[in-house]
Design a protein around this motif. Structure first.
Motif, PDB file in Angstrom:
ATOM      1  N   THR A  95       7.029  13.410 -25.598  1.00 19.63           N
ATOM      2  CA  THR A  95       6.102  14.353 -26.236  1.00 19.63           C
ATOM      3  C   THR A  95       6.271  15.769 -25.701  1.00 19.63           C
ATOM      4  O   THR A  95       5.366  16.593 -25.818  1.00 19.63           O
ATOM      5  N   LEU A  96       7.428  16.060 -25.129  1.00 20.94           N
ATOM      6  CA  LEU A  96       7.696  17.369 -24.538  1.00 20.94           C
ATOM      7  C   LEU A  96       7.463  18.494 -25.544  1.00 20.94           C
ATOM      8  O   LEU A  96       7.774  18.352 -26.732  1.00 20.94           O
ATOM      9  N   THR A  97       6.892  19.609 -25.092  1.00 23.56           N
ATOM     10  CA  THR A  97       6.764  20.812 -25.912  1.00 23.56           C
ATOM     11  C   THR A  97       7.384  21.980 -25.145  1.00 23.56           C
ATOM     12  O   THR A  97       7.747  21.856 -23.968  1.00 23.56           O
ATOM     13  N   THR A  98       7.472  23.110 -25.789  1.00 24.75           N
ATOM     14  CA  THR A  98       8.084  24.272 -25.136  1.00 24.75           C
ATOM     15  C   THR A  98       7.285  24.742 -23.929  1.00 24.75           C
ATOM     16  O   THR A  98       7.832  25.385 -23.039  1.00 24.75           O
ATOM     17  N   SER A  99       5.997  24.412 -23.864  1.00 23.04           N
ATOM     18  CA  SER A  99       5.198  24.785 -22.691  1.00 23.04           C
ATOM     19  C   SER A  99       5.549  23.946 -21.471  1.00 23.04           C
ATOM     20  O   SER A  99       5.148  24.270 -20.347  1.00 23.04           O
ATOM     21  N   ASP A 100       6.306  22.861 -21.694  1.00 26.63           N
ATOM     22  CA  ASP A 100       6.739  21.993 -20.593  1.00 26.63           C
ATOM     23  C   ASP A 100       8.137  22.347 -20.099  1.00 26.63           C
ATOM     24  O   ASP A 100       8.731  21.589 -19.327  1.00 26.63           O
ATOM     25  N   VAL A 101       8.666  23.454 -20.554  1.00 24.02           N
ATOM     26  CA  VAL A 101       9.989  23.898 -20.126  1.00 24.02           C
ATOM     27  C   VAL A 101       9.827  24.919 -19.004  1.00 24.02           C
ATOM     28  O   VAL A 101       9.047  25.869 -19.121  1.00 24.02           O
ATOM     29  N   VAL A 102      10.549  24.705 -17.919  1.00 26.32           N
ATOM     30  CA  VAL A 102      10.449  25.540 -16.720  1.00 26.32           C
ATOM     31  C   VAL A 102      11.564  26.578 -16.719  1.00 26.32           C
ATOM     32  O   VAL A 102      12.706  26.268 -17.050  1.00 26.32           O
ATOM     33  N   VAL A 103      11.241  27.791 -16.318  1.00 26.24           N
ATOM     34  CA  VAL A 103      12.255  28.815 -16.048  1.00 26.24           C
ATOM     35  C   VAL A 103      12.503  28.805 -14.544  1.00 26.24           C
ATOM     36  O   VAL A 103      11.584  29.039 -13.754  1.00 26.24           O
ATOM     37  N   CYS A 104      13.728  28.480 -14.139  1.00 22.96           N
ATOM     38  CA  CYS A 104      14.078  28.419 -12.717  1.00 22.96           C
ATOM     39  C   CYS A 104      15.047  29.533 -12.351  1.00 22.96           C
ATOM     40  O   CYS A 104      15.905  29.914 -13.156  1.00 22.96           O
ATOM     41  N   ASN A 105      14.935  30.009 -11.124  1.00 23.40           N
ATOM     42  CA  ASN A 105      15.915  30.935 -10.582  1.00 23.40           C
ATOM     43  C   ASN A 105      17.165  30.162 -10.179  1.00 23.40           C
ATOM     44  O   ASN A 105      17.187  28.923 -10.205  1.00 23.40           O
ATOM     45  N   ALA A 106      18.194  30.878  -9.764  1.00 22.92           N
ATOM     46  CA  ALA A 106      19.481  30.249  -9.466  1.00 22.92           C
ATOM     47  C   ALA A 106      19.388  29.191  -8.381  1.00 22.92           C
ATOM     48  O   ALA A 106      20.199  28.262  -8.342  1.00 22.92           O
ATOM     49  N   ASP A 107      18.398  29.279  -7.491  1.00 22.19           N
ATOM     50  CA  ASP A 107      18.250  28.295  -6.419  1.00 22.19           C
ATOM     51  C   ASP A 107      17.339  27.137  -6.799  1.00 22.19           C
ATOM     52  O   ASP A 107      17.047  26.268  -5.969  1.00 22.19           O
ATOM     53  N   GLY A 108      16.858  27.123  -8.046  1.00 14.41           N
ATOM     54  CA  GLY A 108      16.009  26.035  -8.505  1.00 14.41           C
ATOM     55  C   GLY A 108      14.531  26.264  -8.342  1.00 14.41           C
ATOM     56  O   GLY A 108      13.722  25.390  -8.666  1.00 14.41           O
ATOM     57  N   THR A 109      14.153  27.452  -7.875  1.00 10.49           N
ATOM     58  CA  THR A 109      12.736  27.778  -7.702  1.00 10.49           C
ATOM     59  C   THR A 109      12.131  28.159  -9.046  1.00 10.49           C
ATOM     60  O   THR A 109      12.670  29.027  -9.740  1.00 10.49           O
ATOM     61  N   PRO A 110      11.011  27.520  -9.443  1.00  9.41           N
ATOM     62  CA  PRO A 110      10.386  27.891 -10.722  1.00  9.41           C
ATOM     63  C   PRO A 110       9.733  29.257 -10.634  1.00  9.41           C
ATOM     64  O   PRO A 110       9.285  29.679  -9.560  1.00  9.41           O
ATOM     65  N   GLU A 111       9.694  29.962 -11.755  1.00  2.78           N
ATOM     66  CA  GLU A 111       9.005  31.244 -11.770  1.00  2.78           C
ATOM     67  C   GLU A 111       7.523  31.028 -11.532  1.00  2.78           C
ATOM     68  O   GLU A 111       6.972  29.966 -11.862  1.00  2.78           O
ATOM     69  N   PRO A 112       6.831  32.001 -10.930  1.00 11.32           N
ATOM     70  CA  PRO A 112       5.418  31.842 -10.579  1.00 11.32           C
ATOM     71  C   PRO A 112       4.573  31.369 -11.759  1.00 11.32           C
ATOM     72  O   PRO A 112       4.712  31.867 -12.881  1.00 11.32           O
ATOM     73  N   GLY A 113       3.749  30.362 -11.490  1.00 15.70           N
ATOM     74  CA  GLY A 113       2.865  29.845 -12.526  1.00 15.70           C
ATOM     75  C   GLY A 113       3.477  28.769 -13.386  1.00 15.70           C
ATOM     76  O   GLY A 113       2.786  28.146 -14.195  1.00 15.70           O
ATOM     77  N   GLY A 114       4.773  28.522 -13.219  1.00 18.14           N
ATOM     78  CA  GLY A 114       5.445  27.514 -14.033  1.00 18.14           C
ATOM     79  C   GLY A 114       5.289  26.127 -13.437  1.00 18.14           C
ATOM     80  O   GLY A 114       4.980  25.973 -12.247  1.00 18.14           O
ATOM     81  N   PRO A 115       5.500  25.084 -14.250  1.00 18.92           N
ATOM     82  CA  PRO A 115       5.412  23.713 -13.737  1.00 18.92           C
ATOM     83  C   PRO A 115       6.568  23.395 -12.798  1.00 18.92           C
ATOM     84  O   PRO A 115       7.552  24.127 -12.720  1.00 18.92           O
ATOM     85  N   GLU A 116       6.451  22.289 -12.095  1.00 19.66           N
ATOM     86  CA  GLU A 116       7.464  21.871 -11.124  1.00 19.66           C
ATOM     87  C   GLU A 116       8.700  21.335 -11.839  1.00 19.66           C
ATOM     88  O   GLU A 116       8.587  20.511 -12.749  1.00 19.66           O
TER      89      GLU A 116
END
Length: 241
Positions: free
Chosen positions: A53-74
């Motif tokens: 049931t994935l939606t676009t709100s469940d997509v994480v933006v990660c930096n090159a080291d795998g850290t999610p952008e602030p406020g994003g899911p794990e």
């Protein structure tokens, strides 16, 4: 959100739902793609989000080291598969990690993938990574990426597979037909251990004529339409379609 990011998120969501429909993902597994050319960030499905049931709100933006952008899911715990392949392979723009049944069975049986099916005839020279636990440490991600080298896929023995390519659509199609090739190889082996394998000029021409951007698009469209009919893309907002 830019149109480019929105489109990439939507493609990622569709690919994950479509792979879940054909049993190539379940409650585990992940797909990622680079955010944009020259951008070190990438998109990946959230660890806790249902693949069904994935939606676009469940997509994480990660930096090159795998850290999610602030406020994003794990992100998934195996995010290092993605960070280290992107670091070592600038030609790669999308990655699938899943746990396909037939490929995993062949790996356990120590039977290397061989090209036995026309549209899956790229299934050759697939290396193995022998550490079968979760790839949840950067050092393991680096090892796996080195073992992958210039190939389009790698098997994690007793665990699953990793497929890389130039787009979400390409890795989706590749994952689908690697598994179909593995299934045919396994079933043929039961009938006759001395079964035919594509080779030589026949293999070369089969690969050339059975894999192209047009075929990737055809595979994607077919599965997208089947997923729409079956309801596997239900719940996406109108603007996400």
């Amino acid at each position: 959100m830019s149109d480019e990011m929105a489109n990439r998120k939507l493609s990622l969501v569709k690919a994950i739902r479509m792979m879940e429909r054909v049993d190539l993902l379940d409650m585990n597994g992940h797909i990622s793609c680079r955010l944009a050319e020259g951008d070190s960030r990438f998109l990946i499905n959230a660890r806790a989000a249902s693949r069904a049931t994935l939606t676009t709100s469940d997509v994480v933006v990660c930096n090159a080291d795998g850290t999610p952008e602030p406020g994003g899911p794990e992100p998934p715990s195996e995010v290092y598969i993605h960070t280290e392949i992107y670091r070592q392979r600038p030609d790669v723009y999308a990655i699938v990690h899943n746990h396909p049944h037939w490929q995993t069975v062949l790996g356990i049986a120590d039977l290397p993938l061989k090209p036995v099916f026309s549209i899956g005839s790229f299934s050759q020279f697939v290396p193995y990574y022998e550490r079968s636990s979760l790839v949840n440490e950067r050092e393991m991600g680096e090892e796996l990426a080195r073992a992958l080298a210039g190939h389009r896929a790698i098997q994690i023995r007793h665990h699953g597979s990793v497929v890389v390519g130039g787009s979400v659509e390409e890795v989706f199609a590749t994952a689908v037909f690697m598994e179909e090739n593995a299934k045919k190889q396994y079933q043929t082996y039961l009938v006759n251990r001395n079964h035919h394998v594509l080779e030589g000029e026949n293999l070369k021409r089969t690969q050339e004529t059975n894999w192209s951007p047009k075929i990737v698009r055809k595979v994607w469209t077919y599965h997208e339409e089947k997923s729409l009919i079956s309801g596997h893309l239900n719940g996406l907002q109108a603007h996400e379609r």
